[in-house]
Design a protein around this motif. Structure first.
Motif, PDB file in Angstrom:
ATOM      1  N   ALA A   1      -8.448   5.336   5.823  1.00 57.16           N
ATOM      2  CA  ALA A   1      -8.141   3.947   5.476  1.00 57.16           C
ATOM      3  C   ALA A   1      -6.893   3.857   4.608  1.00 57.16           C
ATOM      4  CB  ALA A   1      -9.336   3.315   4.755  1.00 57.16           C
ATOM      5  N   VAL A   2      -6.764   4.813   3.655  1.00 50.57           N
ATOM      6  CA  VAL A   2      -5.577   4.820   2.796  1.00 50.57           C
ATOM      7  C   VAL A   2      -4.329   5.077   3.631  1.00 50.57           C
ATOM      8  CG1 VAL A   2      -4.410   6.073   0.950  1.00 50.57           C
ATOM      9  CG2 VAL A   2      -6.811   5.456   0.704  1.00 50.57           C
ATOM     10  N   ARG A   3      -4.427   6.044   4.566  1.00 53.33           N
ATOM     11  CA  ARG A   3      -3.265   6.337   5.420  1.00 53.33           C
ATOM     12  C   ARG A   3      -2.887   5.116   6.264  1.00 53.33           C
ATOM     13  NH1 ARG A   3      -6.130  11.353   6.438  1.00 53.33           N
ATOM     14  NH2 ARG A   3      -5.207  13.045   5.216  1.00 53.33           N
ATOM     15  N   GLN A   4      -3.900   4.414   6.768  1.00 52.58           N
ATOM     16  CA  GLN A   4      -3.615   3.227   7.564  1.00 52.58           C
ATOM     17  C   GLN A   4      -2.913   2.162   6.730  1.00 52.58           C
ATOM     18  OE1 GLN A   4      -7.293   2.005   9.336  1.00 52.58           O
ATOM     19  NE2 GLN A   4      -7.368   3.724  10.772  1.00 52.58           N
ATOM     20  N   ARG A   5      -3.389   1.991   5.481  1.00 51.56           N
ATOM     21  CA  ARG A   5      -2.728   1.011   4.618  1.00 51.56           C
ATOM     22  C   ARG A   5      -1.289   1.431   4.317  1.00 51.56           C
ATOM     23  NH1 ARG A   5      -7.918   0.735   2.091  1.00 51.56           N
ATOM     24  NH2 ARG A   5      -7.268   2.225   0.493  1.00 51.56           N
ATOM     25  N   GLU A   6      -1.087   2.734   4.043  1.00 51.07           N
ATOM     26  CA  GLU A   6       0.264   3.209   3.777  1.00 51.07           C
ATOM     27  C   GLU A   6       1.149   3.017   5.010  1.00 51.07           C
ATOM     28  OE1 GLU A   6      -0.148   7.242   2.624  1.00 51.07           O
ATOM     29  OE2 GLU A   6      -0.783   6.780   0.561  1.00 51.07           O
ATOM     30  N   LEU A   7       0.594   3.346   6.189  1.00 51.41           N
ATOM     31  CA  LEU A   7       1.373   3.179   7.414  1.00 51.41           C
ATOM     32  C   LEU A   7       1.723   1.712   7.646  1.00 51.41           C
ATOM     33  CD1 LEU A   7       2.595   4.383   9.974  1.00 51.41           C
ATOM     34  CD2 LEU A   7       0.363   4.142  11.078  1.00 51.41           C
ATOM     35  N   ALA A   8       0.766   0.827   7.404  1.00 45.65           N
ATOM     36  CA  ALA A   8       1.045  -0.603   7.578  1.00 45.65           C
ATOM     37  C   ALA A   8       2.121  -1.066   6.602  1.00 45.65           C
ATOM     38  CB  ALA A   8      -0.243  -1.413   7.389  1.00 45.65           C
ATOM     39  N   ALA A   9       2.043  -0.566   5.340  1.00 40.86           N
ATOM     40  CA  ALA A   9       3.053  -0.956   4.360  1.00 40.86           C
ATOM     41  C   ALA A   9       4.425  -0.429   4.750  1.00 40.86           C
ATOM     42  CB  ALA A   9       2.662  -0.431   2.977  1.00 40.86           C
ATOM     43  N   ARG A  10       4.469   0.824   5.238  1.00 38.78           N
ATOM     44  CA  ARG A  10       5.754   1.383   5.659  1.00 38.78           C
ATOM     45  C   ARG A  10       6.302   0.647   6.872  1.00 38.78           C
ATOM     46  NH1 ARG A  10       3.716   7.572   4.917  1.00 38.78           N
ATOM     47  NH2 ARG A  10       4.066   7.739   2.681  1.00 38.78           N
TER      48      ARG A  10
END
Length: 443
Positions: A194-203
């Protein structure tokens, strides 16, 4: 003419825009900085939280039912019921306190675990409520504290299972830690995903923002370059038409002023010629306002008719002192693009203006040659000539104006070449060659 000195032109430059973006992770609620993750806005996390809530109350109810069935009427039964109700109420208070790992929520978790431990000491069958508590601890506490809590709960579960067993059973010692390890691994993996998905969405949002900003910058750069190119084109148009016409008018009026008393008829002839040039300049100026196309081309008939009209006009204005002839060889397979016609006509006008002002010639010739893949315009005169200099080398004449550089710029924009061959006392030949296969008419 000898081998022409050719200029490589018409090249296009590709501009690469490199979009860089930061790699730092976004500041998200419930990330590993303050715990192994919170449900937040992740739908999978919310579904898992609902599942764990349901599992907790199911296990709590099953444990209480098992105790009441196996130990009815014991003295500890009221305490077990009271503690079960207390544990359920405390668990229900969790969502009310929010999802952030605040001190109040950590204190709530501590009280919840203590009540559960008391229940396990009094009734070991409540040990399996530890699995939902694993999840709660992993959500709220920092990683190390959460793992320590999982280890503590696992120890209580093992101790409770051994109390319920009639003898030592290795499965009771190994199974709870294995279950705790699997559950922890699953929870940690899900939260990290979930954290990676949020980071990917932010990037991705940052990258989209950078791309939009780059596109705006590119559009602004193209507008600036288009403005500069149009300004250069207009300056060449004005130089080859209005400026040359005004220069001719000035020369004619000065000649009329000098001969006004001695030869009134010649003076009037100069004035009439200047008036004709003024009319042409007026037509050119109006044409600029309309669509910036050459007036001769706008009259119809194409480039050939415009060159013939130019030659006749130059000869008439000179009143016999200077004769211009026009000759066309071949026929175009298709109508020439407007850009090509306009550029060649302007080159002819500028070249004849240079001949009239500087060459001291009595005759000049315009030759338009249509070939299969290109069109060539030759402008020759029998004037005094000069020592031709390569492109880019500034001579004494370069201070006078920018006639030849403007012609070269026009031909270069069309992907063609401009050749000048001259020698003192031998006249001058200017040749503009434009390829038709690579010429693009602007949209």
């Amino acid at each position: 003419m000898g081998s022409p000195w050719r200029i490589r032109a018409g090249q296009r430059w590709n501009v690469r825009y490199v979009v860089e973006h930061r790699t730092g992770s976004p500041d998200a609620e419930g990330t590993e900085a303050g715990g192994l993750g919170a449900a937040g806005s992740d739908p999978d996390a919310r579904r898992l939280a609902l599942l764990m809530h349901a599992a907790f109350f199911l296990l709590l109810g099953a444990s209480l039912t098992r105790f009441l069935m196996r130990h009815p009427g014991e003295a500890r039964t009221p305490w077990i019921i009271a503690l079960s109700i207390t544990l359920a109420v405390l668990y229900l208070l969790g969502p009310v306190l929010g999802s952030r790992p605040t001190p109040r929520r950590v204190a709530w978790l501590g009280v919840l675990v203590v009540v559960w431990m008391v229940l396990v000491v009094l009734a070991p069958s409540f040990a399996w409520c530890a699995v939902p508590l694993f999840y709660t601890g992993l959500r709220i506490l920092p990683p190390r504290a959460a793992l320590a809590l999982v280890a503590l709960l696992t120890v209580f579960v093992v101790a409770a299972q051994l109390r319920l067993a009639t003898g030592f059973d290795p499965n009771l010692v190994l199974a709870p830690p294995a279950v705790a390890a699997v559950a922890t691994a699953v929870f940690v993996h899900m939260r990290r995903q979930a954290v990676r998905q949020r980071e990917l969405a932010a990037r991705q949002r940052e990258l989209i923002g950078d791309l939009l900003r780059t596109r705006r910058e590119l559009a602004a750069t193209e507008r600036r370059e288009g403005t500069l190119a149009e300004r250069q084109r207009l300056s060449m148009e004005i130089h080859d038409t209005l400026a040359q016409g005004l220069s001719s008018q000035q020369m004619l009026l000065q000649a009329a002023d000098r001969t006004w008393d001695a030869d009134p008829e010649a003076a009037r002839r100069h004035v009439r010629t200047a008036t004709g040039i003024a009319e042409r300049n007026l037509a050119e100026a109006r044409r600029f306002v309309h669509d910036l196309a050459p007036a001769d081309l706008a009259a119809g008939g194409g480039l050939e008719a415009a060159l013939h009209a130019l030659a006749a006009r130059e000869s008439a204005q000179a009143a016999g002192a200077f004769t211009v002839r026009c000759h066309v060889e071949g026929a175009p397979a298709a109508p020439l693009p407007d850009r090509v016609q306009s550029a060649l006509l302007r080159i002819a006008q500028g070249a004849l203006a240079n001949v009239r002002e500087h060459a001291g010639a009595t005759a000049a010739g315009l030759t338009l040659t249509h070939l299969d893949d290109r069109v060539v315009l030759d402008v020759g005169d029998n004037g005094r000539g000069f020592t031709a200099e390569p492109e880019g080398v500034s001579g004494a004449r370069a201070v006078r104006g920018h006639g030849l550089p403007a012609m070269r710029a026009r031909v270069r924009q069309l992907g063609g070449t401009l050749t000048v061959e001259s020698a003192p006392g031998e006249g001058t030949v200017l040749s503009a060659e434009v390829p038709l296969t690579t010429t693009e008419d602007p949209a």
